[in-house]
Structures are given as C-alpha cells and as structure tokens.
Design a protein around this motif. Structure first.
Motif, PDB file in Angstrom:
ATOM      1  N   GLY A  89       0.777  -1.244   0.000  1.00  0.00           N
ATOM      2  CA  GLY A  89       0.000   0.000   0.000  1.00  0.00           C
ATOM      3  C   GLY A  89       0.805   1.289   0.000  1.00  0.00           C
ATOM      4  N   HIS A  90       2.137   1.169  -0.058  1.00  0.00           N
ATOM      5  CA  HIS A  90       2.971   2.382  -0.147  1.00  0.00           C
ATOM      6  C   HIS A  90       4.400   1.950  -0.473  1.00  0.00           C
ATOM      7  CE1 HIS A  90       4.121   6.617   1.007  1.00  0.00           C
ATOM      8  NE2 HIS A  90       5.296   6.006   0.987  1.00  0.00           N
ATOM      9  N   VAL A  91       4.812   2.188  -1.704  1.00  0.00           N
ATOM     10  CA  VAL A  91       6.138   1.712  -2.129  1.00  0.00           C
ATOM     11  C   VAL A  91       6.663   2.615  -3.245  1.00  0.00           C
ATOM     12  CG1 VAL A  91       5.069   0.035  -3.717  1.00  0.00           C
ATOM     13  CG2 VAL A  91       7.407  -0.379  -2.918  1.00  0.00           C
ATOM     14  N   HIS A  92       8.001   2.671  -3.358  1.00  0.00           N
ATOM     15  CA  HIS A  92       8.644   3.483  -4.396  1.00  0.00           C
ATOM     16  C   HIS A  92       9.412   2.551  -5.325  1.00  0.00           C
ATOM     17  CE1 HIS A  92       7.730   7.096  -2.025  1.00  0.00           C
ATOM     18  NE2 HIS A  92       7.996   6.328  -0.989  1.00  0.00           N
ATOM     19  N   PRO A  93       8.711   1.822  -6.188  1.00  0.00           N
ATOM     20  CA  PRO A  93       9.351   0.720  -6.893  1.00  0.00           C
ATOM     21  C   PRO A  93      10.448   1.137  -7.872  1.00  0.00           C
ATOM     22  CG  PRO A  93       7.080   0.977  -7.598  1.00  0.00           C
ATOM     23  CD  PRO A  93       7.286   1.937  -6.486  1.00  0.00           C
ATOM     24  N   SER A 248       2.058   2.954  -5.949  1.00  0.00           N
ATOM     25  CA  SER A 248       3.306   3.659  -6.246  1.00  0.00           C
ATOM     26  C   SER A 248       3.196   5.057  -5.635  1.00  0.00           C
ATOM     27  CB  SER A 248       3.476   3.723  -7.763  1.00  0.00           C
ATOM     28  OG  SER A 248       4.579   4.515  -8.115  1.00  0.00           O
ATOM     29  N   ALA A 249       3.972   5.285  -4.559  1.00  0.00           N
ATOM     30  CA  ALA A 249       3.616   6.352  -3.623  1.00  0.00           C
ATOM     31  C   ALA A 249       3.972   7.767  -4.053  1.00  0.00           C
ATOM     32  CB  ALA A 249       4.238   6.060  -2.267  1.00  0.00           C
ATOM     33  N   ALA A 250       4.940   7.929  -4.913  1.00  0.00           N
ATOM     34  CA  ALA A 250       5.285   9.291  -5.354  1.00  0.00           C
ATOM     35  C   ALA A 250       5.747   9.170  -6.795  1.00  0.00           C
ATOM     36  CB  ALA A 250       6.377   9.890  -4.472  1.00  0.00           C
ATOM     37  N   VAL A 307      -3.117  11.459  -5.644  1.00  0.00           N
ATOM     38  CA  VAL A 307      -2.113  12.522  -5.593  1.00  0.00           C
ATOM     39  C   VAL A 307      -1.397  12.420  -4.254  1.00  0.00           C
ATOM     40  CG1 VAL A 307      -1.792  15.024  -5.443  1.00  0.00           C
ATOM     41  CG2 VAL A 307      -3.367  14.074  -7.116  1.00  0.00           C
ATOM     42  N   LYS A 308      -0.065  12.564  -4.293  1.00  0.00           N
ATOM     43  CA  LYS A 308       0.722  12.453  -3.060  1.00  0.00           C
ATOM     44  C   LYS A 308       1.119  13.834  -2.569  1.00  0.00           C
ATOM     45  CE  LYS A 308       3.826  10.753  -0.061  1.00  0.00           C
ATOM     46  NZ  LYS A 308       4.968   9.930  -0.418  1.00  0.00           N
ATOM     47  N   LEU A 309       0.941  14.065  -1.286  1.00  0.00           N
ATOM     48  CA  LEU A 309       1.403  15.310  -0.659  1.00  0.00           C
ATOM     49  C   LEU A 309       2.294  14.967   0.529  1.00  0.00           C
ATOM     50  CD1 LEU A 309      -2.025  17.211  -0.318  1.00  0.00           C
ATOM     51  CD2 LEU A 309      -0.419  17.329  -2.233  1.00  0.00           C
ATOM     52  N   THR A 391      -0.312   8.246   5.318  1.00  0.00           N
ATOM     53  CA  THR A 391       0.692   7.194   5.417  1.00  0.00           C
ATOM     54  C   THR A 391       1.768   7.551   6.429  1.00  0.00           C
ATOM     55  OG1 THR A 391       2.184   5.760   4.163  1.00  0.00           O
ATOM     56  CG2 THR A 391       2.140   8.086   3.530  1.00  0.00           C
ATOM     57  N   HIS A 392       2.395   6.520   6.977  1.00  0.00           N
ATOM     58  CA  HIS A 392       3.496   6.549   7.954  1.00  0.00           C
ATOM     59  C   HIS A 392       2.975   6.702   9.393  1.00  0.00           C
ATOM     60  CE1 HIS A 392       5.731   6.411   4.385  1.00  0.00           C
ATOM     61  NE2 HIS A 392       5.869   7.697   4.168  1.00  0.00           N
ATOM     62  N   LEU A 393       2.276   7.822   9.674  1.00  0.00           N
ATOM     63  CA  LEU A 393       1.554   7.922  10.952  1.00  0.00           C
ATOM     64  C   LEU A 393       2.406   7.485  12.129  1.00  0.00           C
ATOM     65  CD1 LEU A 393      -1.742   6.361   9.596  1.00  0.00           C
ATOM     66  CD2 LEU A 393      -1.448   8.724  10.325  1.00  0.00           C
ATOM     67  N   SER A 457       5.318  -1.091   2.477  1.00  0.00           N
ATOM     68  CA  SER A 457       6.732  -1.280   2.824  1.00  0.00           C
ATOM     69  C   SER A 457       7.506   0.028   2.883  1.00  0.00           C
ATOM     70  CB  SER A 457       7.391  -2.175   1.777  1.00  0.00           C
ATOM     71  OG  SER A 457       7.409  -1.509   0.519  1.00  0.00           O
ATOM     72  N   ASP A 458       7.097   1.003   2.037  1.00  0.00           N
ATOM     73  CA  ASP A 458       7.903   2.192   1.785  1.00  0.00           C
ATOM     74  C   ASP A 458       9.283   1.818   1.247  1.00  0.00           C
ATOM     75  OD1 ASP A 458       8.130   4.902   1.499  1.00  0.00           O
ATOM     76  OD2 ASP A 458       8.711   5.303   3.562  1.00  0.00           O
ATOM     77  N   TRP A 459       9.410   0.622   0.648  1.00  0.00           N
ATOM     78  CA  TRP A 459      10.667   0.236   0.013  1.00  0.00           C
ATOM     79  C   TRP A 459      11.138   1.339  -0.916  1.00  0.00           C
ATOM     80  CZ3 TRP A 459      11.614  -2.064  -5.179  1.00  0.00           C
ATOM     81  CH2 TRP A 459      12.917  -2.617  -5.279  1.00  0.00           C
TER      82      TRP A 459
HETATM   83 ZN   LIG Z   1       7.272   6.758   0.888  1.00  0.00          ZN
END
Ligand SMILES: [Zn+2]
Length: 562
Positions: A89-93, A248-250, A307-309, A391-393, A457-459
């Motif tokens: 649910g949150h990754v930078h592949p 894909s988070a950003a 959209v990511k902020l 996300t992250h929280l 993961s925020d990988w």
């Molecule tokens: Zn991230």
C-alpha cells in the motif's frame, strides 16, 4: 433460424475441437491447500479454480465435475497455504529498483564499512560523472550526520550523492557541494536544512529534505532506459515476495511513462495504483496537469488515481511537525510543509476533482492538520466514498485516533518500523519522552477504533517483503528476533489483522476491493502459494516463509524453481 442454430452448434463443437478447451474447465486448480480466503467471514477453503484470469471456484476438494479438463493445470499443494496476492500500500518501486543497481549501503553498520563499500562501488562505476546510491542508516552516524570528509575518502575526484534509507537526508561529498555552489553563505531552503560544522558554519556534508534538491537538481536526470530497468528489477522482486498490486507512492511523469510502456509491451507483472507527485507545496494551479497525466497514462493495469502530498518530514532528523516541541531542540516543534488553510483549500480542490489524496504525515501535528483538511473537504464537497489516506503515521495524538473512522480516512502503516530498533530508541523516543512515545505507531488503537488500516513497505526505506512487516506487526521485534524486549506491546496486532492490511484492506484503499484482495468467486485470480501455513508456525518464523508461486490475473508471474 436454422442458420443461427447451426452457428450455436458450431461454437459448442468448436470448444471441444483440438487445441481448444472445454469452456467449463478451469485453467488452473489448486487443491489440498489451506486457503485463507480473506472474505468477510475470513473463511477457509481447500481448493481454488481459475478460468480466464478470474476465480471460478472456492471450496472443498470435491470439485464440481467438469472443472478439471484436459488442459487444466491441477496443482496438489499438500497442505501449503494459499492467500490472495499481497498488496503493497505504499512503495517506491522504480527509484528503489534503480538503487539496486547503484551503491547500496543498506546492511552496513559502521561508517568505515560504508566508506569501503562506496570506494569499491565508485571504482566499478568509473564511467559515470556522478557516484550515486543510498540506503545508509541514520543511527550509524552521530546525530545522523555523516560528514563530507568521510565521503571524500571514498570519492575524492567526482561528485557523490548517497540518499539515507528514509530518503529524507542525503550525504554528499565536497565535490558535489562545490558543483552545486553550496557554501557557508547559502541559506537553508524553507523546508530543508544544510547541516553545518558548528565551529566554522561550513556545510558539513548532510542535507535534509528540500536542501537535498540543491544538489539533486544538478545530477543528470534518469533516462527512460534506467527507469525501465529499475521497474523490471522492482517487479521481479515484488512478484517473488508475492506482491501483485502496488501503490506507487510518489510518481512523476517519467515513472508513469515507464509503467505505461511496460504495460504496452505486456511486460507489467504488477497492478499499479499510482499517486502522482509533482512536488510540495502543491498548488491547485497544477490540477489541469494532474488531470492530464491521469488520463494519458491510465491503462488496464495502470491507475494514476491519487495525488501524493508531503505535509512534514521525519522525526529522526527533526523535520516532522509536532504538537509539542522536540525535547532536544528548545522551542522547536518542526514546521509543516503546508500552511493549514492552504492544505484545506488544496484538499477541497483535489477531492472535488475526484482525486484520492495520499498524505505523508509523520508528526502528530501533521496528522491532525491532515485530518482537519479531510474534515473540511466533507463540509465543502459533501461526504462521499473518497478513501483518502494518510501514510506513515508515526505519532498520532490519542484525541485524533477515532477521527480516521469518523472521516473514512484509511490509515496506512509501515508495521516493520515498530520494532524497537535504534531509530526508535536512540533517535526518536529521547526527543519525545515516554508519554508521547506511547503513541508511536498506534496500529492496534486505530484498528480498534474501526478504521480501515492498510500496510505498505515504503521500500527502499525498508524491506519490500510483506512477511517482514506482517511478523513485526505481531511481535514488535525485528524479524526473527526472540531476545529483544517487546517494544510498545499495547499496539501489537494479530495475524488476521496484518494479513488484511496487506490484502483486502489495501485493495479497499485503492477502490479495488470488488475486484481483488480476497479469494472469492468472480474476483481476479491474484493468488499466492506459501510454503507454510502462517497460522501454524511461531510468529518469529513468518519472515522466513517463502512464496512458492505468484499468480496475477490467472497468469503465473513468479514460481520458485523446485
Ligand atoms: Zn514513501
């Protein structure tokens, strides 16, 4: 009449002709398995059948006759576990996949080991004008502050930039600072900090948040080939870990192009929900461009729906926005990237344009501001099924915990971070004190409040393997560890909760829960086979369980060689 009847008959016959299959038969059947379906009742089954990319049967091993035909692949799983494909649910592949091919420092635990590794890596990349890489862990260096002199030992002759594992700091050498024109006189950008030598005021070699951009803007842009190679590496690894859908988070335009090109070539083995990121602070004048990107790159497997902020930074480098000051920085509680009013107006504009908003918020002030902005969109645009997410929280004020449910906001956690490591014990808790530290990663509290909680993961910030996070969410220890004291035990959750975070809940977050996220008849056949039933092993062994096979829409995209 005769003709049309004849036609029907012909079709019926054709399905049985050589080279064609009986349409009633499945393409793939898993049987004698422990199938944890993740349906609403969390039911178990023993067999699953797939036809034309969709699930056509879930139930006992006595399959209906006709389901197994001449061309059906029947796999006897002998008690192995079947789950829906994992959703990250949150990754930078793409950037992470590119990093895999550069100087990676992830597992190194001393400064000297990093210098040696970068030196060797720089020699192997002797052709490039820049030495690039990342993955260094903040706690390795005093005050999370590596020096340019240290990096100069490894790379004296060329500029070098190495991102921290969390992506919120960068370590640069003297050559890079010189080329970027960063001197004692250079002012900090509004959302960033140039770390300096306390005696001389000279830039010392570490850049935080937007200060990274002062160097990053002169680094040559990634080519489309590099992006494609990064994506190829990333999706191979993701499929190996059982991941079939990613958020894909950003995602910028070049990333969207890479996804779209892979899809056109039939080479995309992940479903991609993308959050478009055009930089912060974002202004609503960018809306037409976001709408254009969303339309241009949408495809069957690529959905640029969000959209990511970034509303703040991270606690470790004191860039997260807190409600009360950091204990080690008198009067400083960090500054949010957005003014609260501007964030509200922006949220109304994005929400009003049917865009999902995905917000990075780490500090309790950033979290509250974001919830306030989502509450405001409801008063302005009306309550609708928006499924915005935060996300992250890392730190949530207890007063804000019930608001996720009340506002229909999805809470996306990185459960692997709740492991009592040095990021928490040395760089975070001392700056917050015990009272606030109780509310670090309060996953169980948010779950109990009734909100939808998803995982990611925020990988490459941390491991891409969902099983690492699933284990840690249960144990609050590093994967495989049985010795360390359990960190913040009240916020641990159970295995069904962790599995939901990586399947049906993440699918819900992406408005995909009618199509995927559970094993139910009619849904897309996104399935994984695990070598062991996770319910039958001690939690500290979960991370080591291997995925044997990953199926996306009925097609096997990964299989472990026997
Ligand atoms: Zn991230």
């Amino acid at each position: 009449m005769v003709n049309s009847l004849g036609l029907v008959l012909l079709f019926a016959l054709c399905t049985c002709a050589p080279g064609r299959r009986d349409t009633a038969a499945a393409d793939l059947v898993f049987r004698h398995a422990d199938v944890y379906t993740m349906d609403a009742a969390r039911s178990w089954a023993n067999a699953v059948a797939v036809r034309d990319g969709r699930i056509v049967y879930v139930g006992s091993d006595s399959l209906p006759s006709g389901l197994i035909g001449e061309h059906t692949e029947v796999v006897d799983l002998r008690g192995r576990m079947v789950l829906p494909g994992f959703h990250d649910g949150h990754v930078h592949p793409i950037s992470s996949g590119i990093e895999l091919g550069e100087c990676t420092l992830d597992d190194l635990t001393t400064a000297q080991a990093m210098v040696d590794s970068v030196r060797a890596c720089a020699q192997s990349q002797s052709g490039g004008p820049w030495v690039r890489g990342g993955g260094w862990q903040l706690p390795v260096f005093k005050d999370a502050n590596p020096s340019k002199q240290l990096l100069d030992q490894a790379v004296p002759d060329r500029p070098a930039i190495l991102y921290a594992a969390d992506g919120h700091s960068a370590w640069v050498n003297s050559k890079a600072l010189e080329l970027a024109g960063i001197t004692k006189q250079t002012r900090d950008p509004s959302n960033g900090r140039i770390e300096r030598d306390p005696r001389t005021g000279e830039p010392s070699g570490t850049l935080r948040e937007d200060a990274i951009g002062l160097v990053a803007r002169i680094v040559p842009r990634r080519t489309d080939q590099e992006l494609a190679a990064g994506l190829a590496r990333a999706q191979k690894l993701a499929n190996r870990f059982g991941i079939t859908t990613i958020f894909s988070a950003a995602t910028d335009e070049a990333d969207l192009r890479a996804y779209s090109e892979a899809e056109k070539k039939g080479a995309l083995t992940l479903r991609v929900i993308a959050a478009i990121h055009l930089g912060d602070p974002l202004h609503d004048s960018m809306l037409p461009r976001i709408r254009e990107l969303r339309t241009r790159f949408a495809g069957p497997r690529v959905h640029p729906a969000a959209v990511k902020l970034f509303v703040d930074g991270v606690i470790e480098s004191r860039t997260a926005a807190l409600l009360e000051p950091y204990l080690d920085r008198r009067g400083d509680s960090g500054r949010p990237v957005y003014d609260p009013g501007a964030l509200k107006d922006l949220a109304v504009a994005l929400d009003g344009n049917g865009l999902q908003i995905h917000v990075h918020a780490i500090g309790d002030r950033a979290v509250r501001m974001t919830l306030d902005a989502f509450a405001y969109t409801r008063t302005r645009n009306g309550a609708h099924d928006a499924r915005h997410s935060i996300t992250h929280l890392q730190l949530i004020d207890p007063d804000d915990v019930p608001r996720f449910r009340d506002l229909g906001v999805v809470a996306n956690f990185q459960a692997l971070w709740a492991n009592g490591d040095e990021y928490l014990t040395e760089l975070t808790e001392p700056a917050l004190g015990p009272k606030r530290s109780r509310w670090l990663y309060p996953i169980a509290s948010v779950v109990r409040s009734g909100a939808v909680v998803s995982g990611g993961s925020d990988w490459s910030v941390s491991s891409l393997n969902p099983l690492d996070a699933i284990e840690t969410g249960i144990t609050h220890r590093p994967p495989g560890d049985t010795e360390q004291s359990v960190w913040n035990p009240a916020e641990r959750v159970d295995l069904p909760t962790m599995l939901a975070m990586y399947t049906i809940n993440a699918a819900y977050a992406n408005h995909m829960d009618r199509e995927t996220g559970s094993i139910e008849i009619g849904k897309l056949a996104d399935l994984i086979v695990l070598e062991r039933n996770l319910f039958e092993i001690p939690p500290e062994e979960i991370h080591a369980v291997r995925v044997l096979r990953t199926v996306l829409e009925g097609r096997t995209v990964f299989a472990l060689a026997p």
